[in-house]
Design a protein around this motif. Structure first.
Motif, short mmCIF file in Angstrom:
data_model
loop_
_atom_site.label_atom_id
_atom_site.label_comp_id
_atom_site.label_asym_id
_atom_site.label_seq_id
_atom_site.Cartn_x
_atom_site.Cartn_y
_atom_site.Cartn_z
N UNK A 142 -2.17 -1.81 -49.70
CA UNK A 142 -1.28 -2.49 -48.74
C UNK A 142 -1.56 -2.11 -47.28
N UNK A 143 -2.52 -1.24 -47.06
CA UNK A 143 -2.85 -0.80 -45.71
C UNK A 143 -3.41 -1.95 -44.89
N UNK A 144 -2.93 -2.07 -43.67
CA UNK A 144 -3.46 -3.06 -42.73
C UNK A 144 -4.59 -2.40 -41.93
N UNK A 145 -5.66 -3.13 -41.69
CA UNK A 145 -6.75 -2.62 -40.86
C UNK A 145 -6.60 -3.13 -39.43
N UNK A 146 -6.79 -2.25 -38.49
CA UNK A 146 -6.84 -2.60 -37.07
C UNK A 146 -8.24 -2.24 -36.61
N UNK A 147 -9.10 -3.23 -36.48
CA UNK A 147 -10.50 -2.99 -36.12
C UNK A 147 -10.63 -2.95 -34.60
N UNK A 148 -11.16 -1.83 -34.11
CA UNK A 148 -11.26 -1.58 -32.67
C UNK A 148 -12.69 -1.24 -32.29
N UNK A 149 -13.37 -2.10 -31.54
CA UNK A 149 -14.67 -1.69 -31.02
C UNK A 149 -14.50 -0.52 -30.07
N UNK A 150 -15.38 0.45 -30.14
CA UNK A 150 -15.25 1.67 -29.34
C UNK A 150 -15.70 1.49 -27.90
N UNK A 162 1.41 0.66 -43.61
CA UNK A 162 0.74 1.51 -42.64
C UNK A 162 -0.48 0.79 -42.07
N UNK A 163 -0.85 1.17 -40.87
CA UNK A 163 -2.01 0.59 -40.19
C UNK A 163 -3.11 1.64 -40.11
N UNK A 164 -4.30 1.26 -40.54
CA UNK A 164 -5.47 2.14 -40.41
C UNK A 164 -6.33 1.63 -39.27
N UNK A 165 -6.39 2.37 -38.15
CA UNK A 165 -7.30 1.98 -37.08
C UNK A 165 -8.74 2.28 -37.50
N UNK A 166 -9.58 1.28 -37.41
CA UNK A 166 -10.99 1.41 -37.75
C UNK A 166 -11.76 1.28 -36.45
N UNK A 167 -12.33 2.37 -36.00
CA UNK A 167 -13.04 2.36 -34.72
C UNK A 167 -14.53 2.19 -35.00
N UNK A 168 -15.05 1.06 -34.57
CA UNK A 168 -16.46 0.74 -34.77
C UNK A 168 -17.23 1.34 -33.60
N UNK A 169 -17.97 2.40 -33.88
CA UNK A 169 -18.66 3.14 -32.82
C UNK A 169 -20.17 3.10 -32.98
N UNK A 170 -20.69 2.02 -33.51
CA UNK A 170 -22.13 1.88 -33.67
C UNK A 170 -22.73 1.16 -32.47
N UNK A 171 -23.98 0.92 -32.52
CA UNK A 171 -24.64 0.18 -31.44
C UNK A 171 -25.14 1.09 -30.34
N UNK A 172 -25.97 0.52 -29.48
CA UNK A 172 -26.60 1.31 -28.42
C UNK A 172 -26.16 0.88 -27.02
N UNK A 187 3.71 4.14 -37.52
CA UNK A 187 3.08 3.54 -38.70
C UNK A 187 1.56 3.41 -38.58
N UNK A 188 0.95 4.22 -37.73
CA UNK A 188 -0.50 4.18 -37.57
C UNK A 188 -1.08 5.49 -38.10
N UNK A 189 -2.01 5.35 -39.02
CA UNK A 189 -2.69 6.49 -39.63
C UNK A 189 -3.73 7.07 -38.68
N UNK A 190 -4.23 8.27 -38.95
CA UNK A 190 -5.36 8.79 -38.17
C UNK A 190 -6.56 7.84 -38.33
N UNK A 191 -7.39 7.73 -37.30
CA UNK A 191 -8.45 6.71 -37.32
C UNK A 191 -9.57 6.97 -38.32
N UNK A 192 -10.18 5.88 -38.74
CA UNK A 192 -11.43 5.90 -39.48
C UNK A 192 -12.50 5.47 -38.49
N UNK A 193 -13.42 6.35 -38.19
CA UNK A 193 -14.49 6.05 -37.23
C UNK A 193 -15.76 5.74 -38.02
N UNK A 194 -16.36 4.60 -37.74
CA UNK A 194 -17.61 4.22 -38.39
C UNK A 194 -18.71 4.27 -37.34
N UNK A 195 -19.74 5.07 -37.66
CA UNK A 195 -20.86 5.23 -36.72
C UNK A 195 -22.14 5.48 -37.51
#
Length: 158
Positions: A106-114, A1-11, A50-58
């Motif tokens: 075994x989860x794959x990370x898909x890192x996505x800048x927001x 499975x793929x875990x989308x990681x949405x990087x939503x930090x920054x100004x 095969x994509x899980x609900x996103x993990x949003x980091x902020x």
């Protein structure tokens, strides 16, 4: 499975004065778009196999913006992880990797800048699927686009 990681930090300081600490560029709904760059990022990967609900980091100060925009999209299945202090992309990715490893190593990370604008969503989704075999062999995969103009402020992939 793929875990989308949405990087939503920054100004989004390059867009100051439109973008401010309390309303960074990824959460602004610009007139030419119907949704924010953050919402476009979430929608770009929605419904992929095969994509899980996103993990949003902020950051803590953006939690309500993330929550509000996710709820407006009827996207409530993901997880929001708050950074105690903004330290950049690498520590955020490390937090995501630890989170994913606890759930399924075994989860794959898909890192996505927001804050990226990707006009060819279908091409992007195809590139993700094409990258899976390499990622399953433990390779890091980097996505990029061919530049239209030179801009040393962003760097290049060789």
């Amino acid at each position: 499975m793929i875990l989308p990681v949405i990087i939503a930090g920054g100004v989004g300081s390059r867009l100051w004065p439109v973008s401010k600490n309390l309303l960074p560029k990824q959460f602004i709904c610009f007139p030419q778009f119907e949704e924010s760059l953050f919402q476009k990022t979430v929608n770009r990967i929605a419904g992929m196999p095969n994509v899980l609900p996103p993990l949003v980091i902020c950051g803590k100060s953006h939690h309500s913006l993330v929550n509000e925009q996710l709820h407006s999209m009827k996207q409530t299945a993901g997880t929001i992880m708050l950074e105690p202090h903004g330290r950049g992309t690498a520590p955020a990715c490390a937090m995501a990797a630890l989170h994913a490893k606890q759930k399924d190593p075994e989860t794959l990370l898909l890192v996505l800048p927001a804050d990226h604008l990707i006009r060819d969503s279908a091409g992007f989704r195809h590139a993700i699927q094409a990258a899976v075999p390499a990622a399953l062999q433990r390779y890091l995969v980097t996505f990029g686009i061919k530049p239209e103009t030179s801009s040393t402020g962003y760097g290049y992939i060789k």
